[in-house]
Design an enzyme around this catalytic site. Sequence first.
Site, PDB file in Angstrom:
ATOM      1  N   GLU A  56       0.861  -1.193   0.000  1.00 19.14           N
ATOM      2  CA  GLU A  56       0.000   0.000   0.000  1.00 19.14           C
ATOM      3  C   GLU A  56       0.892   1.236   0.000  1.00 19.14           C
ATOM      4  O   GLU A  56       2.097   1.134   0.274  1.00 19.14           O
ATOM      5  CB  GLU A  56      -0.915  -0.012   1.232  1.00 19.14           C
ATOM      6  CG  GLU A  56      -1.828  -1.223   1.267  1.00 19.14           C
ATOM      7  CD  GLU A  56      -2.794  -1.207   2.444  1.00 19.14           C
ATOM      8  OE1 GLU A  56      -2.809  -0.223   3.215  1.00 19.14           O
ATOM      9  OE2 GLU A  56      -3.524  -2.204   2.590  1.00 19.14           O
TER      10      GLU A  56
ATOM     11  N   ASN B 177       1.497   3.460   2.101  1.00 18.27           N
ATOM     12  CA  ASN B 177       2.277   3.666   3.324  1.00 18.27           C
ATOM     13  C   ASN B 177       2.745   2.365   3.964  1.00 18.27           C
ATOM     14  O   ASN B 177       3.158   2.346   5.123  1.00 18.27           O
ATOM     15  CB  ASN B 177       1.456   4.472   4.340  1.00 18.27           C
ATOM     16  CG  ASN B 177       1.248   5.884   3.849  1.00 18.27           C
ATOM     17  OD1 ASN B 177       2.190   6.556   3.428  1.00 18.27           O
ATOM     18  ND2 ASN B 177       0.004   6.332   3.838  1.00 18.27           N
TER      19      ASN B 177
ATOM     20  N   GLU C   5       9.086  -8.047  -3.961  1.00 19.92           N
ATOM     21  CA  GLU C   5       8.979  -9.236  -3.081  1.00 19.92           C
ATOM     22  C   GLU C   5       9.960  -9.129  -1.914  1.00 19.92           C
ATOM     23  O   GLU C   5      10.565 -10.120  -1.494  1.00 19.92           O
ATOM     24  CB  GLU C   5       9.138 -10.519  -3.885  1.00 19.92           C
ATOM     25  CG  GLU C   5       7.894 -10.767  -4.710  1.00 19.92           C
ATOM     26  CD  GLU C   5       7.796 -12.145  -5.291  1.00 19.92           C
ATOM     27  OE1 GLU C   5       8.171 -13.103  -4.606  1.00 19.92           O
ATOM     28  OE2 GLU C   5       7.310 -12.237  -6.428  1.00 19.92           O
TER      29      GLU C   5
HETATM   30  C1  LIG Z   1       7.326  -2.637 -10.408  1.00 20.31           C
HETATM   31  C2  LIG Z   1       6.838  -3.065  -9.075  1.00 20.31           C
HETATM   32  C3  LIG Z   1       5.989  -4.166  -8.958  1.00 20.31           C
HETATM   33  C4  LIG Z   1       5.504  -4.555  -7.708  1.00 20.31           C
HETATM   34  N1  LIG Z   1       4.621  -5.603  -7.629  1.00 20.31           N
HETATM   35  C5  LIG Z   1       4.016  -5.852  -6.441  1.00 20.31           C
HETATM   36  C6  LIG Z   1       2.967  -6.820  -6.351  1.00 20.31           C
HETATM   37  O1  LIG Z   1       2.619  -7.488  -7.330  1.00 20.31           O
HETATM   38  N2  LIG Z   1       2.335  -6.987  -5.161  1.00 20.31           N
HETATM   39  C7  LIG Z   1       2.695  -6.283  -4.045  1.00 20.31           C
HETATM   40  O2  LIG Z   1       2.089  -6.478  -3.000  1.00 20.31           O
HETATM   41  N3  LIG Z   1       3.700  -5.381  -4.093  1.00 20.31           N
HETATM   42  C8  LIG Z   1       4.352  -5.138  -5.264  1.00 20.31           C
HETATM   43  N4  LIG Z   1       5.366  -4.212  -5.328  1.00 20.31           N
HETATM   44  C9  LIG Z   1       5.776  -3.521  -4.117  1.00 20.31           C
HETATM   45  C10 LIG Z   1       7.162  -3.941  -3.625  1.00 20.31           C
HETATM   46  O3  LIG Z   1       7.114  -5.217  -3.058  1.00 20.31           O
HETATM   47  C11 LIG Z   1       7.647  -2.851  -2.655  1.00 20.31           C
HETATM   48  O4  LIG Z   1       7.995  -1.738  -3.448  1.00 20.31           O
HETATM   49  C12 LIG Z   1       8.817  -3.285  -1.803  1.00 20.31           C
HETATM   50  O5  LIG Z   1       8.430  -4.266  -0.892  1.00 20.31           O
HETATM   51  C13 LIG Z   1       9.451  -2.134  -1.039  1.00 20.31           C
HETATM   52  O6  LIG Z   1       8.520  -1.303  -0.429  1.00 20.31           O
HETATM   53  P1  LIG Z   1       8.605   0.290  -0.676  1.00 20.31           P
HETATM   54  O7  LIG Z   1       8.757   0.493  -2.128  1.00 20.31           O
HETATM   55  O8  LIG Z   1       7.474   0.922   0.013  1.00 20.31           O
HETATM   56  O9  LIG Z   1       9.981   0.736  -0.017  1.00 20.31           O
HETATM   57  P2  LIG Z   1      10.234   1.163   1.572  1.00 20.31           P
HETATM   58  O10 LIG Z   1       9.690   0.091   2.403  1.00 20.31           O
HETATM   59  O11 LIG Z   1       9.654   2.537   1.705  1.00 20.31           O
HETATM   60  O12 LIG Z   1      11.756   1.190   1.603  1.00 20.31           O
HETATM   61  C14 LIG Z   1      12.566   2.311   1.211  1.00 20.31           C
HETATM   62  C15 LIG Z   1      14.031   1.910   1.437  1.00 20.31           C
HETATM   63  O13 LIG Z   1      14.235   1.650   2.834  1.00 20.31           O
HETATM   64  C16 LIG Z   1      14.775   0.354   3.000  1.00 20.31           C
HETATM   65  N5  LIG Z   1      14.252  -0.235   4.237  1.00 20.31           N
HETATM   66  C17 LIG Z   1      12.953  -0.276   4.657  1.00 20.31           C
HETATM   67  N6  LIG Z   1      12.861  -0.926   5.821  1.00 20.31           N
HETATM   68  C18 LIG Z   1      14.119  -1.319   6.155  1.00 20.31           C
HETATM   69  C19 LIG Z   1      14.686  -2.046   7.248  1.00 20.31           C
HETATM   70  N7  LIG Z   1      13.935  -2.512   8.254  1.00 20.31           N
HETATM   71  N8  LIG Z   1      16.029  -2.258   7.254  1.00 20.31           N
HETATM   72  C20 LIG Z   1      16.807  -1.802   6.236  1.00 20.31           C
HETATM   73  N9  LIG Z   1      16.329  -1.110   5.190  1.00 20.31           N
HETATM   74  C21 LIG Z   1      14.995  -0.874   5.139  1.00 20.31           C
HETATM   75  C22 LIG Z   1      14.322  -0.431   1.783  1.00 20.31           C
HETATM   76  O14 LIG Z   1      15.155  -1.553   1.535  1.00 20.31           O
HETATM   77  C23 LIG Z   1      14.425   0.635   0.699  1.00 20.31           C
HETATM   78  O15 LIG Z   1      15.745   0.737   0.262  1.00 20.31           O
HETATM   79  C24 LIG Z   1       5.887  -3.835  -6.551  1.00 20.31           C
HETATM   80  C25 LIG Z   1       6.766  -2.756  -6.660  1.00 20.31           C
HETATM   81  C26 LIG Z   1       7.225  -2.357  -7.889  1.00 20.31           C
HETATM   82  C27 LIG Z   1       8.141  -1.169  -7.978  1.00 20.31           C
END
Ligand SMILES: Cc1cc2nc3c(=O)[nH]c(=O)nc-3n(C[C@H](O)[C@H](O)[C@H](O)COP(=O)(O)OP(=O)(O)OC[C@H]3O[C@@H](n4cnc5c(N)ncnc54)[C@H](O)[C@@H]3O)c2cc1C
Length: 395
Positions: A129, A131, A367
């Site tokens: 989502e 957030n 993932e």
């Molecule tokens: C093209 C695309 C397809 C996708 N397909 C799907 C799908 O089919 N279904 C679905 O549910 N989701 C999907 N996603 C979502 C994807 O799984 C998330 O983007 C991913 O899990 C990361 O979440 P975020 O982008 O909010 O990054 P954030 O969680 O906001 O992270 C930002 C940065 O902080 C780092 N970070 C966050 N927490 C920690 C921690 N505890 N320790 C160290 N570093 C941390 C992350 O590694 C990253 O570098 C998709 C995303 C994209 C871009």
Amino acid sequence: MLDYGLTEEQRAIRDLARSIAEKEIRPVAAEYDRTGEFPWPIVKTLAAADLFGVIVDAEYGGIGDGSRTMNMVLVAEELSKACGGIALAFAGSALGAIPIMLAGSPEQKQRYLPDIAAGRRLGAFALTEPNAGSDAGGIRTTAIKDGDHYVLNGTKQWITGGGEAEIYVVIALTNPSKGPRGASAILVEKGTPGFSFGKKEDKMGIRASATRELIFEDCRVPATNLLGREGTGFITTMRTFDASRPGVAAQALGIAQGALDLAVDYSIGRRQFGSPVSSFQGLRFLLADMAMKVEAARALIYATARYIDSCPKERPTIYSAMSKCFASDVAMQVTTDAVQVFGGYGYMRDYPIEKYMRDAKITQIYEGTNQIQREEISKILIGEHVAGHARGAQD
Ligand SMILES: Cc1cc2nc3c(=O)[nH]c(=O)nc-3n(C[C@H](O)[C@H](O)[C@H](O)COP(=O)(O)OP(=O)(O)OC[C@H]3O[C@@H](n4cnc5c(N)ncnc54)[C@H](O)[C@@H]3O)c2cc1C
């Protein structure tokens, strides 16, 4: 070529995927990358070749019995050699099918899996989502019981296959007061009133894959669409990722192998200083390093897939995370180096190699980002070590 002990059927599946990738996908990969259209004609070809069925058991219309993960890996790798984006039409649907296979009732499996196995309808998995990304426990989408229905409200973001897929496994809070423990997996079909799609994302890479928002506004689904029991949404999610991350790893592997092949080919044809650039040690060693990394990734992924298919008592989390993290880091390194091998031409869109670098990047992000994979690996590693010491102290 190393012998990974593939069965005759696995080799046949791999060869079929390879042939489709070379004949049908490679010639159109650049055009789909340019337009960002969803590759329906290729989906139909994959369906006609029964490739969507390799991850589903025979009981539900597939041919995956006992080899689902290895089959998924082989197909994802081969398709990704030609196009990491088009390959996601296959892998994204597999991600939607896995939770149904893991947590679905016999009726739910009978209702959805034959269509996914036949490629008639594609699956998708919706957790993220706006957030709640890495911190998936922060999801806000709700699915509140109302008589014999659940009513969904909320928004899912960046869902692979969004708008194109027809069967969505949505992780939503059935009991918001319990936080993550109140999350459940719910099946929602495209076309259900109250379920609509937001904008299609304009992405850096894997542009042939559709990534959209899912919007739920008082969307009512029958209570029988609950997958497993209420409150098990995150257990289903974690088990799904255990099984699906080798697929992302295989996508990364295919992208890396595809880039390496192009780089070797180019280095032989490109002449500078009166010789092919492949004759210069600086470039030869670069190619050697790329090849070592790719083969190491393959060995880890295949071993992990075989381990998962052997139905171990222990969860394969650590190996799935290692495969995904290692292979996607390899893909990023190898595709970047492949652009280097092409020199300035590698930077130009007229050449196919820069697309591999753009496609590779997502495998380090979705993932679970590679930071999250390293968190999971180290948590298990250290936890097992501490448990070992505790056992030793008792003996
Ligand atoms: C093209 C695309 C397809 C996708 N397909 C799907 C799908 O089919 N279904 C679905 O549910 N989701 C999907 N996603 C979502 C994807 O799984 C998330 O983007 C991913 O899990 C990361 O979440 P975020 O982008 O909010 O990054 P954030 O969680 O906001 O992270 C930002 C940065 O902080 C780092 N970070 C966050 N927490 C920690 C921690 N505890 N320790 C160290 N570093 C941390 C992350 O590694 C990253 O570098 C998709 C995303 C994209 C871009």
